[in-house]
Design a protein around this motif. Structure first.
Motif, PDB file in Angstrom:
ATOM      1  N   THR A  59       0.971  -1.233   0.002  1.00  0.00           N
ATOM      2  CA  THR A  59       0.007  -0.128  -0.036  1.00  0.00           C
ATOM      3  C   THR A  59       0.756   1.098  -0.106  1.00  0.00           C
ATOM      4  OG1 THR A  59      -1.910  -1.139   1.230  1.00  0.00           O
ATOM      5  CG2 THR A  59      -1.873   1.151   1.204  1.00  0.00           C
ATOM      6  N   ALA A 103       2.304   1.608  -3.307  1.00  0.00           N
ATOM      7  CA  ALA A 103       1.384   2.166  -4.258  1.00  0.00           C
ATOM      8  C   ALA A 103       1.174   3.570  -4.176  1.00  0.00           C
ATOM      9  CB  ALA A 103      -0.068   1.363  -4.119  1.00  0.00           C
ATOM     10  N   PHE A 104       1.204   4.252  -3.009  1.00  0.00           N
ATOM     11  CA  PHE A 104       1.014   5.660  -2.954  1.00  0.00           C
ATOM     12  C   PHE A 104       2.141   6.497  -3.304  1.00  0.00           C
ATOM     13  CE2 PHE A 104      -3.275   6.477  -1.589  1.00  0.00           C
ATOM     14  CZ  PHE A 104      -3.725   5.365  -0.652  1.00  0.00           C
ATOM     15  N   ARG A 118       4.363   5.632  -5.492  1.00  0.00           N
ATOM     16  CA  ARG A 118       4.341   5.345  -6.998  1.00  0.00           C
ATOM     17  C   ARG A 118       3.282   6.562  -7.775  1.00  0.00           C
ATOM     18  NH1 ARG A 118       6.902   4.418 -11.757  1.00  0.00           N
ATOM     19  NH2 ARG A 118       5.442   3.410 -13.449  1.00  0.00           N
ATOM     20  N   TRP A 169      -7.312   4.443 -11.191  1.00  0.00           N
ATOM     21  CA  TRP A 169      -5.890   4.275 -11.379  1.00  0.00           C
ATOM     22  C   TRP A 169      -4.999   4.049 -10.440  1.00  0.00           C
ATOM     23  CZ3 TRP A 169      -2.245   8.314  -9.745  1.00  0.00           C
ATOM     24  CH2 TRP A 169      -1.071   8.570 -10.529  1.00  0.00           C
ATOM     25  N   ARG A 200      -5.150   0.370  -9.998  1.00  0.00           N
ATOM     26  CA  ARG A 200      -4.227  -0.350 -11.039  1.00  0.00           C
ATOM     27  C   ARG A 200      -2.700  -0.149 -10.681  1.00  0.00           C
ATOM     28  NH1 ARG A 200      -4.127   0.830 -16.668  1.00  0.00           N
ATOM     29  NH2 ARG A 200      -2.093  -0.153 -17.528  1.00  0.00           N
ATOM     30  N   ILE A 201      -2.313   0.954 -10.292  1.00  0.00           N
ATOM     31  CA  ILE A 201      -0.939   0.878  -9.518  1.00  0.00           C
ATOM     32  C   ILE A 201      -0.993  -0.150  -8.572  1.00  0.00           C
ATOM     33  CG2 ILE A 201       0.683   2.397  -8.111  1.00  0.00           C
ATOM     34  CD1 ILE A 201      -0.538   4.726  -9.696  1.00  0.00           C
ATOM     35  N   ASN A 243      -0.587  -3.571 -10.055  1.00  0.00           N
ATOM     36  CA  ASN A 243       0.856  -3.743 -10.523  1.00  0.00           C
ATOM     37  C   ASN A 243       1.901  -3.983  -9.747  1.00  0.00           C
ATOM     38  OD1 ASN A 243      -0.055  -3.898 -13.514  1.00  0.00           O
ATOM     39  ND2 ASN A 243       0.202  -1.662 -13.464  1.00  0.00           N
ATOM     40  N   GLY A 244       1.783  -3.286  -8.562  1.00  0.00           N
ATOM     41  CA  GLY A 244       2.866  -3.384  -7.367  1.00  0.00           C
ATOM     42  C   GLY A 244       2.847  -4.768  -7.082  1.00  0.00           C
ATOM     43  N   ASP A 246       4.127  -7.084  -9.544  1.00  0.00           N
ATOM     44  CA  ASP A 246       5.474  -7.029  -9.380  1.00  0.00           C
ATOM     45  C   ASP A 246       6.206  -7.691  -8.154  1.00  0.00           C
ATOM     46  OD1 ASP A 246       8.205  -5.114  -9.039  1.00  0.00           O
ATOM     47  OD2 ASP A 246       7.747  -5.565 -11.004  1.00  0.00           O
ATOM     48  N   LYS A 248      -6.403  -4.422 -16.836  1.00  0.00           N
ATOM     49  CA  LYS A 248      -6.149  -4.144 -18.201  1.00  0.00           C
ATOM     50  C   LYS A 248      -6.482  -5.277 -19.196  1.00  0.00           C
ATOM     51  CE  LYS A 248      -2.764  -2.029 -20.859  1.00  0.00           C
ATOM     52  NZ  LYS A 248      -0.990  -2.229 -21.576  1.00  0.00           N
TER      53      LYS A 248
END
Lengths: 199, 177
Positions: free
Chosen positions: A57, A60-61, A63, A80, A83-84, A87-88, A91, A171
């Protein structure tokens, strides 16, 4: 469910994003306060660990903070942000071996131990145990899903996102979202059958 | 409509996403088929159970820790010299002056330009503005520039920049490939 109130916050988010893009740091901090719990609980459902979810978390922030100026409002801010976060999480999966799913009554660390639920007011001991057991079963059942199915069912059935929003987060086409949701539910239905009486 | 067809539609039916005609067809089938009705009910129960997934709050120090990291990420505002120099140029675009040795290097460069100018005095043409600019740039480039990399592990796709980040582009979190 979290969906209530999301529509109402849309315009307010746009204003905060604009203010931050114009250099007002406090606007971004307000966005953090609005979405930190949602992102944390999404990641918590995804990875099955409170401490790992908290780390993800925060990343994500960070980023979002670094890239906020390039946010063009082609999707909503919270979509958005999810989504971040997603993706995190992906990863993190690629980088490390996943830990096995944990039960809520078996903390792995001192940090996790502090998050053990206390009984709700008016909740008897037996109800408390049943509630914790259900949460543990939900976590385990979700963790047993393939990641692609897990993300969709969490976003839709836990967080109340629409198919269109989910398609942006993960996505993929809306048809794929529907298909993944179908298969996720079929899978979960078998695992959760013993608890339907309590639903 | 057979049971196999109905099964594939139950998820959309549960969410109310079927067209009215199809929704009606599914409902009529469920009224007459106990197996499909049971499956529809169990699917509904599954969704309801998932809705009971409890939210938790973050640990109390989360914001403080996050905001401290954001503080470290925000670019240091360079301490710039006065907005204009005797050539009408701003130092800030050419030389970062927040390190002491850069002051010394800049002073040396100015002195060199001044010395060169003295050679043309009196009655000679002063050096062009480019000489002053070149001296400042040379002083700046003689030192290794600070590398300021946000501790994010951010990596975008090759060839992209942060300005390319948008929901239609993969927001890769860290380099893993």
């Amino acid at each position: 469910m979290i969906a209530l109130g999301i529509a109402h916050q849309m315009d307010a988010d746009d204003i905060l994003v604009l203010r931050f893009q114009n250099g007002e740091r406090a606007a971004f901090e307000e966005l953090v306060l609005r979405y930190r719990d949602r992102i944390f609980n999404y990641l918590r459902a995804m990875c099955g660990s409170d401490s790992e979810a908290e780390d993800l978390t925060q990343e994500a922030f960070i980023r979002a903070f670094v890239n906020a100026k390039s946010f063009r409002r082609e999707a909503s801010f919270h979509t958005w942000l999810y989504r971040i976060a997603y993706n995190g999480y992906l990863d993190g999966l690629r980088k490390q071996k996943r830990r096995p799913a944990i039960s809520l009554d078996q903390p792995l660390s001192e940090d996790d131990e502090t998050k053990i639920d206390l009984p709700d007011p008016g909740e008897g001991p037996e109800q408390h145990v049943e509630r914790l057991e259900l949460q543990s079963v939900l976590v385990d059942a979700l963790q047993a899903l393939p990641e692609k199915l897990r993300s969709v069912v969490i976003l839709h059935d836990v967080h109340g996102y629409r198919y269109e929003e989910i398609a942006v987060v993960v996505k993929c086409p809306i048809g794929t979202v529907r298909s993944r949701l179908f298969h996720a539910r079929q899978n979960l239905r078998r695992k959760l059958a013993g608890y339907f009486r309590e639903a | 409509m057979n049971c196999q067809n109905i099964t594939t539609l139950l998820s959309d039916y549960t969410d109310g996403r079927l067209a009215p005609k199809m929704d009606g067809a599914v409902r009529r089938h469920l009224q007459s088929c106990s197996a499909c009705h049971s499956e529809a009910e169990s699917l509904k129960d599954t969704v309801q159970l998932l809705g009971r997934f409890e939210n938790r709050r973050l640990s109390p120090g989360f914001e403080k820790s996050l905001f401290e990291r954001l503080d470290r990420l925000e670019p240091t505002k360079a301490k710039t010299a006065p907005a204009s120099s005797w050539w009408g140029l701003s130092h800030s675009g050419l030389v970062s002056l927040h390190k002491p040795w850069r002051w010394a290097a800049t002073a040396a460069a100015l002195a060199a330009v001044g010395l060169a100018s003295w050679q043309f005095y009196p009655g000679q043409t002063p050096p062009p503005a480019g000489a002053y600019i070149s001296a400042c740039v040379a002083a700046h480039e003689s030192f290794t520039p600070d590398k300021v990399a946000p501790h994010v592990g951010v990596n975008t796709r090759p060839g992209s920049s942060s300005s390319d980040i948008n929901p239609d582009v993969d927001v890769a979190f860290e380099t893993t490939e």
